[in-house]
Design a protein around this motif. Structure first.
Motif, PDB file in Angstrom:
ATOM      1  N   GLU A   6      36.814  49.229  28.269  1.00  0.00           N
ATOM      2  CA  GLU A   6      37.794  48.982  29.334  1.00  0.00           C
ATOM      3  C   GLU A   6      37.128  48.357  30.567  1.00  0.00           C
ATOM      4  O   GLU A   6      37.728  47.540  31.260  1.00  0.00           O
ATOM      5  CB  GLU A   6      38.496  50.282  29.744  1.00  0.00           C
ATOM      6  CG  GLU A   6      39.402  50.866  28.692  1.00  0.00           C
ATOM      7  CD  GLU A   6      38.643  51.735  27.668  1.00  0.00           C
ATOM      8  OE1 GLU A   6      37.475  52.087  27.936  1.00  0.00           O
ATOM      9  OE2 GLU A   6      39.218  52.020  26.620  1.00  0.00           O
TER      10      GLU A   6
ATOM     11  N   GLN B 152      36.643  44.736  29.799  1.00  0.00           N
ATOM     12  CA  GLN B 152      37.943  44.063  29.836  1.00  0.00           C
ATOM     13  C   GLN B 152      38.394  43.841  31.282  1.00  0.00           C
ATOM     14  O   GLN B 152      38.904  42.769  31.623  1.00  0.00           O
ATOM     15  CB  GLN B 152      38.997  44.874  29.066  1.00  0.00           C
ATOM     16  CG  GLN B 152      40.349  44.191  28.964  1.00  0.00           C
ATOM     17  CD  GLN B 152      40.272  42.871  28.226  1.00  0.00           C
ATOM     18  OE1 GLN B 152      39.593  42.743  27.216  1.00  0.00           O
ATOM     19  NE2 GLN B 152      40.970  41.866  28.750  1.00  0.00           N
TER      20      GLN B 152
ATOM     21  N   ASN C  82      36.380  41.042  32.711  1.00  0.00           N
ATOM     22  CA  ASN C  82      36.857  39.769  32.185  1.00  0.00           C
ATOM     23  C   ASN C  82      38.156  39.356  32.866  1.00  0.00           C
ATOM     24  O   ASN C  82      38.344  38.176  33.214  1.00  0.00           O
ATOM     25  CB  ASN C  82      37.042  39.881  30.672  1.00  0.00           C
ATOM     26  CG  ASN C  82      37.323  38.536  30.041  1.00  0.00           C
ATOM     27  OD1 ASN C  82      36.988  37.503  30.590  1.00  0.00           O
ATOM     28  ND2 ASN C  82      37.947  38.563  28.873  1.00  0.00           N
ATOM     29  N   ASP C  83      39.070  40.302  33.068  1.00  0.00           N
ATOM     30  CA  ASP C  83      40.331  40.000  33.760  1.00  0.00           C
ATOM     31  C   ASP C  83      40.079  39.552  35.200  1.00  0.00           C
ATOM     32  O   ASP C  83      40.738  38.634  35.696  1.00  0.00           O
ATOM     33  CB  ASP C  83      41.252  41.216  33.749  1.00  0.00           C
ATOM     34  CG  ASP C  83      41.754  41.557  32.359  1.00  0.00           C
ATOM     35  OD1 ASP C  83      41.676  40.676  31.471  1.00  0.00           O
ATOM     36  OD2 ASP C  83      42.206  42.707  32.168  1.00  0.00           O
TER      37      ASP C  83
END
Length: 116
Positions: A97, A100, A103-104
């Motif tokens: 998470e 992620q 990356n977002d």
């Protein structure tokens, strides 16, 4: 002879040999100010000038902060990712998470850079 209300003729301001004047136009002390500014008026004037300067410096800090943020944010992001990678390899694995979310955040930053 041309005279104005401020000018004195020789007979009005003439001095005798003993230093006394003949006319009543001579001021009591010619080295004093005609309309001196009081302390409180000077404080009030300087206070207004200080507020104007404070507003100007706040605006200048805001204007200079925008480019500084644009320069420092990618550097801080890279340092954070480097520290996370070191932590992930040598100390404890980070959850997916986190990667992620990183990356977002990178995609969001790229979208903003394309907009600007």
């Amino acid at each position: 002879m041309l005279t104005s209300p401020r000018m004195s003729t020789p007979e009005q301001g003439a001095l005798h040999a003993d230093g006394t004047g003949t006319g009543s136009a001579a001021p009591a002390n010619r080295y004093t100010l005609r309309d001196p500014e009081t302390f409180f008026h000077a404080q009030k004037r300087n206070r207004r000038a200080t507020w104007r300067m404070s507003a100007l410096t706040a605006f200048a800090a805001f204007v200079m902060g925008i480019p500084l943020t644009l320069v420092l944010t990618p550097l801080l992001y890279a340092l954070t990712l480097f520290a996370a990678e070191v932590f992930n390899r040598f100390i404890s694995p980070l959850p997916p998470e986190f990667w992620q979310a990183a990356n977002d955040l990178a995609k969001f930053g790229a979208r903003i850079a394309d907009f600007v």
